[in-house]
Design a protein around this motif. Structure first.
Motif, PDB file in Angstrom:
ATOM      1  N   VAL A  49       0.754  -1.227   0.090  1.00 22.50           N
ATOM      2  CA  VAL A  49       0.013  -0.023  -0.061  1.00 22.50           C
ATOM      3  C   VAL A  49       0.936   1.373  -0.046  1.00 22.50           C
ATOM      4  CG1 VAL A  49      -1.845   1.100   1.158  1.00 22.50           C
ATOM      5  CG2 VAL A  49      -1.679  -1.327   1.156  1.00 22.50           C
ATOM      6  N   VAL A  50       0.856   1.910  -1.017  1.00 23.08           N
ATOM      7  CA  VAL A  50       1.538   3.186  -0.923  1.00 23.08           C
ATOM      8  C   VAL A  50       0.794   4.476  -0.443  1.00 23.08           C
ATOM      9  CG1 VAL A  50       2.847   4.654  -2.836  1.00 23.08           C
ATOM     10  CG2 VAL A  50       2.713   2.373  -3.219  1.00 23.08           C
ATOM     11  N   ASP A  51       1.472   5.099   0.363  1.00 21.58           N
ATOM     12  CA  ASP A  51       0.865   6.082   1.253  1.00 21.58           C
ATOM     13  C   ASP A  51      -0.421   5.711   1.764  1.00 21.58           C
ATOM     14  OD1 ASP A  51       3.013   7.713   1.001  1.00 21.58           O
ATOM     15  OD2 ASP A  51       2.328   9.209  -0.613  1.00 21.58           O
ATOM     16  N   PRO A  52      -0.446   5.008   2.800  1.00 17.09           N
ATOM     17  CA  PRO A  52      -1.797   4.393   3.390  1.00 17.09           C
ATOM     18  C   PRO A  52      -2.241   5.334   4.390  1.00 17.09           C
ATOM     19  CG  PRO A  52       0.194   3.330   4.521  1.00 17.09           C
ATOM     20  CD  PRO A  52       0.844   4.420   3.428  1.00 17.09           C
ATOM     21  N   PHE A  53      -2.855   6.377   3.895  1.00 20.50           N
ATOM     22  CA  PHE A  53      -3.314   7.743   4.819  1.00 20.50           C
ATOM     23  C   PHE A  53      -4.768   7.716   4.147  1.00 20.50           C
ATOM     24  CE2 PHE A  53       1.393   8.748   3.830  1.00 20.50           C
ATOM     25  CZ  PHE A  53       1.843   8.072   5.127  1.00 20.50           C
ATOM     26  N   SER A  54      -5.515   8.615   5.009  1.00 23.84           N
ATOM     27  CA  SER A  54      -6.854   9.159   4.907  1.00 23.84           C
ATOM     28  C   SER A  54      -7.551   7.642   4.743  1.00 23.84           C
ATOM     29  CB  SER A  54      -6.779  10.003   3.613  1.00 23.84           C
ATOM     30  OG  SER A  54      -8.112  10.475   3.419  1.00 23.84           O
ATOM     31  N   SER A  55      -8.513   7.669   3.822  1.00 23.03           N
ATOM     32  CA  SER A  55      -9.250   6.511   3.701  1.00 23.03           C
ATOM     33  C   SER A  55      -8.721   5.045   3.280  1.00 23.03           C
ATOM     34  CB  SER A  55     -10.457   6.556   2.447  1.00 23.03           C
ATOM     35  OG  SER A  55      -9.883   7.050   1.195  1.00 23.03           O
ATOM     36  N   GLY A  56      -7.345   5.293   2.682  1.00 24.67           N
ATOM     37  CA  GLY A  56      -6.601   4.226   2.177  1.00 24.67           C
ATOM     38  C   GLY A  56      -5.774   3.671   3.612  1.00 24.67           C
ATOM     39  N   ALA A  57      -6.142   4.239   4.679  1.00 27.55           N
ATOM     40  CA  ALA A  57      -5.591   3.650   6.019  1.00 27.55           C
ATOM     41  C   ALA A  57      -6.147   2.373   6.356  1.00 27.55           C
ATOM     42  CB  ALA A  57      -5.573   4.504   7.187  1.00 27.55           C
ATOM     43  N   VAL A 101       4.714   1.643   1.811  1.00 25.94           N
ATOM     44  CA  VAL A 101       5.516   2.348   1.148  1.00 25.94           C
ATOM     45  C   VAL A 101       5.162   3.791   1.440  1.00 25.94           C
ATOM     46  CG1 VAL A 101       6.618   3.141  -0.994  1.00 25.94           C
ATOM     47  CG2 VAL A 101       6.325   0.812  -0.478  1.00 25.94           C
ATOM     48  N   ARG A 102       6.004   4.525   1.975  1.00 24.84           N
ATOM     49  CA  ARG A 102       5.866   6.171   2.281  1.00 24.84           C
ATOM     50  C   ARG A 102       6.585   6.850   1.436  1.00 24.84           C
ATOM     51  NH1 ARG A 102       4.751   7.030   8.677  1.00 24.84           N
ATOM     52  NH2 ARG A 102       4.337   9.177   7.762  1.00 24.84           N
ATOM     53  N   THR A 103       5.831   7.930   0.630  1.00 20.85           N
ATOM     54  CA  THR A 103       6.604   8.433  -0.189  1.00 20.85           C
ATOM     55  C   THR A 103       7.352   9.896   0.211  1.00 20.85           C
ATOM     56  OG1 THR A 103       4.350   9.880  -0.816  1.00 20.85           O
ATOM     57  CG2 THR A 103       5.109   7.847  -2.072  1.00 20.85           C
ATOM     58  N   SER A 104       6.966  10.417   1.338  1.00 26.09           N
ATOM     59  CA  SER A 104       7.504  11.713   1.780  1.00 26.09           C
ATOM     60  C   SER A 104       7.283  11.885   3.330  1.00 26.09           C
ATOM     61  CB  SER A 104       6.701  12.598   1.252  1.00 26.09           C
ATOM     62  OG  SER A 104       7.120  13.895   1.958  1.00 26.09           O
ATOM     63  N   ASP A 105       8.239  12.298   4.001  1.00 28.17           N
ATOM     64  CA  ASP A 105       8.124  12.840   5.319  1.00 28.17           C
ATOM     65  C   ASP A 105       7.452  14.177   5.844  1.00 28.17           C
ATOM     66  OD1 ASP A 105       9.116  10.425   6.170  1.00 28.17           O
ATOM     67  OD2 ASP A 105      11.252  11.339   6.205  1.00 28.17           O
ATOM     68  N   ALA A 110       5.711  -4.312   7.625  1.00 26.53           N
ATOM     69  CA  ALA A 110       6.896  -3.457   7.601  1.00 26.53           C
ATOM     70  C   ALA A 110       6.620  -2.171   6.769  1.00 26.53           C
ATOM     71  CB  ALA A 110       8.190  -4.075   6.955  1.00 26.53           C
ATOM     72  N   GLU A 111       7.440  -1.183   7.019  1.00 26.31           N
ATOM     73  CA  GLU A 111       7.489  -0.030   6.283  1.00 26.31           C
ATOM     74  C   GLU A 111       8.746   0.371   5.522  1.00 26.31           C
ATOM     75  OE1 GLU A 111       7.741   4.413   7.759  1.00 26.31           O
ATOM     76  OE2 GLU A 111       5.990   3.606   8.757  1.00 26.31           O
ATOM     77  N   VAL A 112       8.482   0.799   4.361  1.00 27.80           N
ATOM     78  CA  VAL A 112       9.631   1.141   3.550  1.00 27.80           C
ATOM     79  C   VAL A 112       9.409   2.571   2.887  1.00 27.80           C
ATOM     80  CG1 VAL A 112      10.624   0.352   1.365  1.00 27.80           C
ATOM     81  CG2 VAL A 112       9.917  -1.226   2.713  1.00 27.80           C
ATOM     82  N   PRO A 113      10.635   3.398   3.329  1.00 25.77           N
ATOM     83  CA  PRO A 113      10.463   4.703   2.557  1.00 25.77           C
ATOM     84  C   PRO A 113      10.886   4.673   1.068  1.00 25.77           C
ATOM     85  CG  PRO A 113      12.324   4.419   3.833  1.00 25.77           C
ATOM     86  CD  PRO A 113      11.759   3.075   3.923  1.00 25.77           C
ATOM     87  N   PHE A 114      10.090   5.732   0.248  1.00 27.18           N
ATOM     88  CA  PHE A 114      10.509   5.380  -1.056  1.00 27.18           C
ATOM     89  C   PHE A 114      11.678   6.029  -1.421  1.00 27.18           C
ATOM     90  CE2 PHE A 114      10.222   7.477  -5.487  1.00 27.18           C
ATOM     91  CZ  PHE A 114      10.161   6.324  -6.066  1.00 27.18           C
ATOM     92  N   SER A 115      12.591   5.502  -2.339  1.00 30.47           N
ATOM     93  CA  SER A 115      14.009   6.136  -2.827  1.00 30.47           C
ATOM     94  C   SER A 115      13.974   6.464  -4.458  1.00 30.47           C
ATOM     95  CB  SER A 115      14.940   5.455  -2.372  1.00 30.47           C
ATOM     96  OG  SER A 115      14.625   4.086  -2.796  1.00 30.47           O
ATOM     97  N   GLU A 160      -3.492  10.455  -2.426  1.00 29.50           N
ATOM     98  CA  GLU A 160      -3.331  11.285  -3.538  1.00 29.50           C
ATOM     99  C   GLU A 160      -1.616  11.665  -3.691  1.00 29.50           C
ATOM    100  OE1 GLU A 160      -3.691  13.507  -6.997  1.00 29.50           O
ATOM    101  OE2 GLU A 160      -5.296  12.261  -5.879  1.00 29.50           O
ATOM    102  N   PRO A 161      -0.958  11.848  -2.373  1.00 26.67           N
ATOM    103  CA  PRO A 161       0.281  12.084  -2.723  1.00 26.67           C
ATOM    104  C   PRO A 161       1.200  10.904  -3.278  1.00 26.67           C
ATOM    105  CG  PRO A 161      -0.226  12.722  -0.607  1.00 26.67           C
ATOM    106  CD  PRO A 161      -1.230  11.977  -1.083  1.00 26.67           C
ATOM    107  N   GLY A 162       0.804   9.523  -3.087  1.00 24.80           N
ATOM    108  CA  GLY A 162       1.351   8.327  -3.741  1.00 24.80           C
ATOM    109  C   GLY A 162       0.989   7.806  -5.121  1.00 24.80           C
ATOM    110  N   VAL A 163       0.247   8.618  -5.544  1.00 19.90           N
ATOM    111  CA  VAL A 163      -0.307   8.423  -7.239  1.00 19.90           C
ATOM    112  C   VAL A 163       0.836   7.954  -8.284  1.00 19.90           C
ATOM    113  CG1 VAL A 163      -1.136   9.013  -9.441  1.00 19.90           C
ATOM    114  CG2 VAL A 163      -2.482   9.508  -7.234  1.00 19.90           C
TER     115      VAL A 163
END
Length: 424
Positions: free
Chosen positions: A14-22, A39-43, A60-65, A90-93
Motif C-alpha cells: 500500500v503506497v501512502d496508506p493515509f486518509s481512507s487508504g488507511a 511504502v511512504r513517499t514523503s516525510d 514493515a514500512e519502506v521509505p520510497f527512494s 493522493e500523494p502516492g499516485v
C-alpha cells in the motif's frame, strides 16, 4: 507429528496508506488473509493526513527512494514480488504507478504525471476530444496574468498543478487577485511537501458540483457512488460545506462523461475519485484522483449504498473474479447520507467543544469526528484539511435529513458548536 507446509500469505503493498487508504491493509487481511507492506513517499505530508496511518496493520514500512531500490527492498521483505500493489492516498499516485509498472501488476496506461498534474490532466481531455476547462500554467505570475488578460474570460481559478484537498485554490476575478494568488503560491510547499514551481490558471466554471467514485478493471469502468456537494468561499478559497449521496441512475450523463475521462487519463485498473461541475453545456471535469475518495467518503458509501467502495477497490487489485461478480448489479442508494464539514472562524485553542452534545439528539445523527478537548490547538478553516471535523447524518426521510443538515450548519455558522480562544 510431521510438519505441515502451509502456503505463504499473499503480500499487498500500500503506497501512502493515509486518509481512507488507511483501512486497506486491515480489510485485505480480513477478506483475503493478506499481509501488507507500507511504502511512504514523503516525510513532509501534513499531520492531518499522516495521523490516520495505522502502522500496526503492516509487517514493515519502506521509505520510497527510487522505484528499483524500493521494489528491491519490498521483495526482500516479501520473499519475492508482492501479489498486488495499491495506492492509498493522493500523494502516492505517481510512486504507485511506477511500482505497478515495475512489477507488471495491472499497471495503468499513459502518462502517470497526467494523473497528478492538473494542467496535463485537462490537456489529456482536450487531446481526447473530451470537454475540458480552458487552462494555462506558468512559472511566473506575469505570464499567468497576461494569459488571463488575453483569454477574454472574467473569472478564474488559480491553484498548484498538483493541488489536492482544496490546497492553495483561489477564486479570482481581477488581475490583482490573480497576481496575489500566484505570489501566495510560488515557492511555498504544497500538501505533498513539494515546492510549488508551476501554477495553474483555469476558467472558473459554475454549476452544480459532484464527486463520482469509480473502480476499473482492465479498462472497464464501474461507477460505485455519486455525491453532490456544496462549498463556501473563505478569503477567496473554496471550502467544502456539505456532501450528499445521490442515486447514480439519476445522472447518466455524468456516468458517461466520467467513463470517457477515465479512459483518456489511462486509469485502467483500480479506484478513481472524480470531481465535476455540470454547466449549461454539460459536465466538465475539475480533476480526477487515481485513488479512493479520501476522508469519510468510503465509510459514507458503506452507510448508504448497496456496494462497498473499499471492497471493490481491493478486489480490482487482488481478486478480479470477485470484482466481476460484484459489479454485475448496479449500485443503489439504500438511505440518504450527508457529511457536514465544520468551520473554525479563527486559529487558537479549543475553549469548549459542544459538537456531540448539540448534534447527537438529532433523528438523523450517525456520528461525528470531533474529539477535540479544551486546550487543543485548532486552525482557522481555509481548506479541506483545516476543517476541524465532520458531522455525519443519515436517514430514510429526505425532508427530515434536510432539516437536520440545515440545523447543524446553522449551529456551526453561529459559533454554537465550539469556542476558540486566542493561543500560540
Amino acid at each position: 507429528m510431521p510438519s505441515i507446509d502451509l502456503p505463504a500469505p499473499r503480500q499487498l503493498v500500500v503506497v501512502d496508506p493515509f486518509s481512507s487508504g488507511a483501512v486497506l491493509a486491515r480489510r485485505a487481511r480480513e477478506l483475503y488473509g493478506m499481509e501488507s507492506v507500507a511504502v511512504r513517499t514523503s516525510d513532509a505530508l501534513p499531520a492531518a493526513l499522516t495521523a490516520t496511518y495505522a502502522p500496526q496493520d503492516y509487517r514493515a514500512e519502506v521509505p520510497f527512494s527510487t522505484a528499483e531500490e524500493t521494489a528491491a527492498r519490498v521483495e526482500e521483505l516479501c520473499g519475492g514480488r508482492p501479489d498486488a500493489v495499491i495506492c492509498g492516498s493522493e500523494p502516492g499516485v505517481e510512486v504507485f504507478d511506477a511500482l505497478a509498472a515495475h512489477w507488471d501488476l495491472r499497471p495503468n496506461s499513459g502518462s502517470s504525471q497526467a494523473r497528478r498534474d492538473k494542467f496535463l490532466m485537462q490537456s489529456a481531455l482536450r487531446d481526447a476530444a473530451i470537454r475540458c476547462i480552458p487552462h494555462f500554467k506558468a512559472a511566473d505570475a506575469d505570464a499567468i496574468v497576461q494569459w488571463c488578460a488575453d483569454s477574454g474570460l472574467s473569472e478564474f481559478v488559480v491553484k498548484p498543478v498538483k493541488s489536492f484537498a482544496t490546497d492553495g485554490v483561489f477564486f479570482c476575478s481581477t488581475p490583482d487577485e490573480v497576481r496575489a494568488a500566484c505570489e501566495r503560491l510560488f515557492r511555498r510547499a504544497d500538501f505533498a511537501g513539494e515546492t510549488i514551481t508551476d501554477v495553474l490558471v483555469e476558467e472558473r466554471v459554475r454549476g452544480p458540483e459532484y464527486v463520482v467514485d469509480s473502480v476499473s478493471l482492465d479498462g472497464t469502468h464501474f461507477v460505485v457512488d455519486m455525491f453532490s456537494y456544496t462549498k463556501e468561499t473563505v478569503d477567496g478559497n473554496p471550502v467544502y460545506r456539505s456532501m450528499r449521496a445521490v442515486e447514480i441512475d439519476g445522472h447518466p450523463g455524468l456516468v458517461a462523461y466520467v467513463e470517457r475521462a477515465l479512459t483518456a487519463l489511462g486509469i485502467d485498473n483500480g479506484p478513481a475519485h472524480s470531481e465535476l461541475i455540470v454547466t449549461d453545456e454539460g459536465p466538465v471535469l475539475i480533476e480526477t484522483g487515481a485513488r479512493m475518495h479520501g476522508g469519510q467518503g468510503p465509510r459514507l458509501v458503506e452507510i448508504s449504498s448497496s456496494h462497498s467502495l473499499v471492497d471493490l477497490t481491493l478486489a480490482s487489485r487482488v481478486a478480479p473474479e470477485v470484482f466481476r461478480r460484484e459489479t454485475r448489479t448496479r449500485p443503489t442508494l439504500e438511505r440518504g447520507v450527508v457529511e457536514c464539514f465544520l468551520f473554525s472562524p479563527a486559529s487558537g485553542v479549543i475553549g469548549a467543544n459542544r459538537v456531540r452534545e448539540s448534534c447527537r439528539g438529532l433523528d438523523s445523527y450517525l456520528y461525528d469526528t470531533c474529539d477535540q478537548t479544551p486546550g487543543d490547538r485548532i486552525e482557522r478553516t481555509t481548506d479541506l484539511i483545516t476543517s476541524y471535523g465532520r458531522v455525519v447524518l443519515a436517514h430514510q426521510d429526505p425532508e427530515l435529513l434536510n432539516r437536520d443538515v440545515e440545523h447543524v450548519l446553522d449551529l456551526d455558522r453561529r459559533g454554537v458548536l465550539i469556542d476558540v480562544l486566542p493561543g500560540a
